[in-house]
Design a protein around this motif. Structure first.
Motif, PDB file in Angstrom:
ATOM      1  N   ASN A 161     -34.123 -63.316  28.183  1.00 11.86           N
ATOM      2  CA  ASN A 161     -32.812 -63.855  27.820  1.00 11.86           C
ATOM      3  C   ASN A 161     -31.689 -63.074  28.503  1.00 11.86           C
ATOM      4  O   ASN A 161     -30.707 -63.665  28.964  1.00 11.86           O
ATOM      5  CB  ASN A 161     -32.630 -63.825  26.304  1.00 11.86           C
ATOM      6  N   LEU A 162     -31.826 -61.755  28.579  1.00  6.95           N
ATOM      7  CA  LEU A 162     -30.794 -60.959  29.242  1.00  6.95           C
ATOM      8  C   LEU A 162     -30.743 -61.247  30.733  1.00  6.95           C
ATOM      9  O   LEU A 162     -29.662 -61.301  31.331  1.00  6.95           O
ATOM     10  CB  LEU A 162     -31.061 -59.465  28.993  1.00  6.95           C
ATOM     11  N   ARG A 163     -31.932 -61.465  31.342  1.00  8.61           N
ATOM     12  CA  ARG A 163     -31.944 -61.800  32.767  1.00  8.61           C
ATOM     13  C   ARG A 163     -31.278 -63.146  33.031  1.00  8.61           C
ATOM     14  O   ARG A 163     -30.710 -63.371  34.104  1.00  8.61           O
ATOM     15  CB  ARG A 163     -33.385 -61.835  33.279  1.00  8.61           C
ATOM     16  N   GLN A 164     -31.353 -64.043  32.064  1.00 11.11           N
ATOM     17  CA  GLN A 164     -30.758 -65.362  32.227  1.00 11.11           C
ATOM     18  C   GLN A 164     -29.257 -65.369  31.929  1.00 11.11           C
ATOM     19  O   GLN A 164     -28.640 -66.440  31.925  1.00 11.11           O
ATOM     20  CB  GLN A 164     -31.465 -66.368  31.320  1.00 11.11           C
ATOM     21  N   ALA A 180     -27.645 -63.852  29.125  1.00  7.62           N
ATOM     22  CA  ALA A 180     -27.200 -63.681  27.743  1.00  7.62           C
ATOM     23  C   ALA A 180     -26.446 -62.357  27.607  1.00  7.62           C
ATOM     24  O   ALA A 180     -26.890 -61.320  28.098  1.00  7.62           O
ATOM     25  CB  ALA A 180     -28.393 -63.712  26.792  1.00  7.62           C
ATOM     26  N   ARG A 181     -25.296 -62.394  26.956  1.00 10.06           N
ATOM     27  CA  ARG A 181     -24.481 -61.187  26.794  1.00 10.06           C
ATOM     28  C   ARG A 181     -25.043 -60.276  25.710  1.00 10.06           C
ATOM     29  O   ARG A 181     -24.950 -59.052  25.791  1.00 10.06           O
ATOM     30  CB  ARG A 181     -23.052 -61.592  26.455  1.00 10.06           C
ATOM     31  N   GLU A 182     -25.635 -60.889  24.702  1.00 12.48           N
ATOM     32  CA  GLU A 182     -26.214 -60.158  23.580  1.00 12.48           C
ATOM     33  C   GLU A 182     -27.413 -60.931  23.067  1.00 12.48           C
ATOM     34  O   GLU A 182     -27.399 -62.167  23.040  1.00 12.48           O
ATOM     35  CB  GLU A 182     -25.188 -59.983  22.456  1.00 12.48           C
ATOM     36  N   VAL A 183     -28.472 -60.242  22.688  1.00  9.92           N
ATOM     37  CA  VAL A 183     -29.636 -60.892  22.112  1.00  9.92           C
ATOM     38  C   VAL A 183     -29.958 -60.233  20.772  1.00  9.92           C
ATOM     39  O   VAL A 183     -29.984 -59.007  20.658  1.00  9.92           O
ATOM     40  CB  VAL A 183     -30.875 -60.823  23.040  1.00  9.92           C
ATOM     41  N   ARG A 184     -30.144 -61.077  19.768  1.00  7.60           N
ATOM     42  CA  ARG A 184     -30.587 -60.622  18.450  1.00  7.60           C
ATOM     43  C   ARG A 184     -31.797 -61.457  18.083  1.00  7.60           C
ATOM     44  O   ARG A 184     -31.664 -62.646  17.797  1.00  7.60           O
ATOM     45  CB  ARG A 184     -29.492 -60.803  17.398  1.00  7.60           C
ATOM     46  N   LEU A 185     -32.960 -60.867  18.113  1.00  5.79           N
ATOM     47  CA  LEU A 185     -34.204 -61.594  17.885  1.00  5.79           C
ATOM     48  C   LEU A 185     -35.004 -60.940  16.774  1.00  5.79           C
ATOM     49  O   LEU A 185     -34.982 -59.714  16.611  1.00  5.79           O
ATOM     50  CB  LEU A 185     -35.043 -61.638  19.168  1.00  5.79           C
ATOM     51  N   PHE A 186     -35.758 -61.768  16.044  1.00  5.15           N
ATOM     52  CA  PHE A 186     -36.713 -61.228  15.090  1.00  5.15           C
ATOM     53  C   PHE A 186     -37.911 -62.158  15.021  1.00  5.15           C
ATOM     54  O   PHE A 186     -37.837 -63.339  15.374  1.00  5.15           O
ATOM     55  CB  PHE A 186     -36.095 -61.039  13.696  1.00  5.15           C
ATOM     56  N   GLU A 187     -39.019 -61.610  14.585  1.00  7.26           N
ATOM     57  CA  GLU A 187     -40.236 -62.393  14.392  1.00  7.26           C
ATOM     58  C   GLU A 187     -40.959 -61.864  13.162  1.00  7.26           C
ATOM     59  O   GLU A 187     -41.056 -60.641  12.956  1.00  7.26           O
ATOM     60  CB  GLU A 187     -41.148 -62.317  15.617  1.00  7.26           C
TER      61      GLU A 187
END
Length: 640
Positions: A445-448, A450-457
């Motif tokens: 996502n950052l390579r694409q 995205a300025r910030e990523v917040r992910l959870f699983e």
């Protein structure tokens, strides 16, 4: 799979009366939805979706059988001139039970070429004509009749031909030009010089047919589906032949396909048949399957006459013996998927038409079973993180050994979580951590941009044990990128470890988890779901009514070490004060200056007290003394 309308009509003439839309609807009604229609070579070509268990339908002949069964119309006859068999011109030895039948023929090629209509047929199916009759005829038969065949340059074969397991260390250059090192589990066609083809997968470069070929040795065999699938997967070599053999070809078609190929080469290339022969015999047919009337009624949801079911099964090519209360069915040689009574019941309903199944509401017996507490806990956890701005991800439960090693906990041996038959090396380990998958997703996502990523699983992680791996639901969280910067009041800054610590506090964890760097400006942590508050536990504190009595504020100016933990200090002070009266405790100012003792800093701690009565100075003074004593126990001193 692509199906040419004109070629399909040649196999089932009744299909010619249907327009393209009607044909698409008919195929969908018998379980073969059409994903698209293309215009190629002056006609319509249908992209038909075929399930993995229906290898018999992966051809125009196979699809025509389905159309004929639904329309109650006959197929066009498939009766090639039989090739008179005689003594073998080349000895064929079957040294593995994975190949019980091998039909072959030896021909001398004359002059000629692939007919234009056959080349157009191949191009319509996105197959490239080679201009070599032996090769194009083999490809045309595969798409038309569904049985893979192969042609070897007979003059390049050395001695006898054998079908055997490969020997460790043997190599083969396949038709795609790749040199492949063979394993003992690979089934090969070999001559006296070594392997010349991967059985049921791809031929070899050394014996391929070229423009200089004058004699061909034909192969039309039947190979065990498991052996072909394993070889194709091992070498990552998935071909039209391996797809059909791997899903179960029709053994009875081996001799028929050989005769069809011989007939085409005679007509297209003026070939002369030098000899035809067959090694081995047909594998034994499967046992008959008994379909009880009671089972058919239960599956259908209503009584169905057995004679009607018998007629439908006969249209599919089954031999049916009608008995009292049951049918004894012998599936045809091309239907390897009909092995239990439920398979036959489903076929009856499929050909009869799903629209005839009555629509009824299922019976309700008693109240619904309550949802498990563990499930409710995971749902509440996901909702809370979504409220905090995080996006839930779903990633594969299998990862590569390298990705697993980067984050796996000590003592969680990878050997206890490695699959015996993985889809590939990158999916060979049951993951012991979610961080590897979250890191890959966040970095993508950052390579694409995205300025910030917040992910959870929230998913199972596996732990190796003496009785095999065990799973436990785990929360994994990743946060990275840049915060703020949208306006001058919120300056941009990178995500820090403390941000994730704040999330952990919000989730109600008793102790902070280890925040691990996942990459540049990317952090994450994971905790077992069992360590989080149970579903239903309040994360937001209960409302406390406002007091009608005035609050009292007092300040303590403390000298503390530069490395003093704010959490430890406030926890100690709160522990010394009455919880019902202490309304707030916080550090409101930090002072660092050379005038202070070396290694020390000044913190101004503000305490607010309030109760449902008027507080008196003496009791507040006592509380301040207790708070100071708790601070002094951690090395703090009252600043003069």
């Amino acid at each position: 799979m692509w199906i040419d309308r004109k070629a399909l009509a040649a196999e089932i003439p009744a299909a010619a009366a249907l327009d393209t839309r009607q044909l698409c609807e008919l195929l969908a009604s018998v379980g073969f939805p059409v994903d698209g229609v293309a215009q190629r070579e002056g006609g319509d070509v249908l992209d038909v979706d075929i399930t993995a268990n229906r290898g018999d339908a992966m051809s125009h002949r196979g699809m025509a059988r389905e159309v004929a069964a639904r329309l109650h119309r006959p197929l066009a006859p498939l009766a090639p001139p039989a090739s008179a068999e005689g003594a073998p011109q080349v000895q064929v030895r079957l040294e593995s039970p994975a190949c019980p039948l091998y039909a072959t023929a030896l021909l001398s090629l004359g002059k000629g070429g692939t007919p234009p209509e056959v080349q157009a047929f191949l191009r319509a199916l996105e197959a490239t004509p080679k201009g070599l009759p032996a090769v194009d005829a083999s490809n045309e038969l595969l798409h038309r009749c569904g049985h893979p065949t192969h042609a070897f340059d007979a003059d390049r074969i050395r001695g006898a031909v054998s079908v055997r397991w490969a020997r460790v260390g043997e190599t083969l250059v396949t038709l795609d030009g790749v040199t492949r090192t063979l394993a003992a589990q690979d089934l090969v066609i070999a001559d006296e010089s070594g392997p010349i083809a991967l059985a049921g997968v791809m031929g070899g470069e050394a014996t391929k047919v070229t423009e200089a070929t004058r004699r061909v040795l034909l192969e039309s065999a039947w190979f065990d589906p498991k052996a072909v699938k394993a070889t194709a997967r091992r070498h990552s070599l998935h071909t039209d032949a391996s797809h059909r053999f791997g899903r179960g070809a029709d053994p009875a078609m081996a001799s028929v396909a050989r005769d069809l190929l011989v007939d085409r080469l005679k007509a297209w290339a003026g070939a002369t048949l030098e000899g035809a022969w067959t090694a081995g015999a047909l594998p034994p047919a499967g046992a008959p399957v008994a379909l009880e009337a009671s089972l058919l009624t239960r599956v259908a949801g209503e009584p169905l006459p057995l004679p009607e079911a018998a007629e439908i099964l006969r249209r599919l090519g089954c031999a049916v013996d009608e008995r009292s209360g049951s049918l004894v069915v012998q599936p045809p040689s091309w239907r390897h998927d009909l092995v239990i009574p439920e398979d036959l019941a489903e076929e009856v309903l499929r050909l009869r038409g799903y629209e005839h199944i009555p629509s009824v509401l299922p019976p309700l017996e008693g109240p619904p079973v309550p949802l498990a507490a563990e499930y409710l806990q995971r749902q509440a956890l996901a909702r809370r993180l979504a409220h905090l701005g995080f996006h839930q991800t779903v990633t594969y439960g299998f990862i590569s050994p390298e990705a697993d090693a980067a984050f796996a906990a000590p003592g969680n041996a990878v050997e206890g979580r490695t699959l015996a038959n993985p889809l590939g090396q990158e999916y060979s380990v049951m993951r012991g951590t979610l961080l590897a998958s979250l890191r890959a997703t966040a970095e993508q996502n950052l390579r694409q941009g995205a300025r910030e990523v917040r992910l959870f699983e929230v998913a199972p992680a596996h732990v190796s044990g003496p009785k095999g791996p065990t799973e436990r639901f785990t929360l994994g969280l990743a946060w990275g990128g840049t915060l703020g910067g949208e306006d001058y009041l919120s300056p941009a800054r990178p995500v820090q470890e403390a941000d994730l610590a704040g999330v952990a506090r919000d989730l109600g964890l008793a102790r902070l988890p280890e925040v691990r760097p996942l990459g540049e400006g990317l952090f994450g942590f994971e905790v077992p779901v069992a360590d989080l508050p149970e579903a239903g536990a309040r994360i937001i504190p209960a409302f406390r009514p406002f007091s009608r009595f005035p609050a009292v504020e007092r300040d303590l100016s403390l000298l503390v070490d530069l490395g003093q933990s704010h959490e430890a200090l406030t926890t100690a002070m709160r522990g010394a004060l009455p919880a019902e009266a202490l309304q707030d405790l916080r550090c409101v100012d930090v002072f660092r200056h050379k005038s202070l003792p070396p290694g020390r800093q000044a913190w101004l701690m503000r305490l607010r007290f309030q109760a449902d009565r008027t507080l008196v100075g003496a009791e507040v003074d006592g509380w301040m003394v207790a708070a100071l004593a708790a601070a002094e126990s951690l090395g703090a001193k009252l600043r003069a």
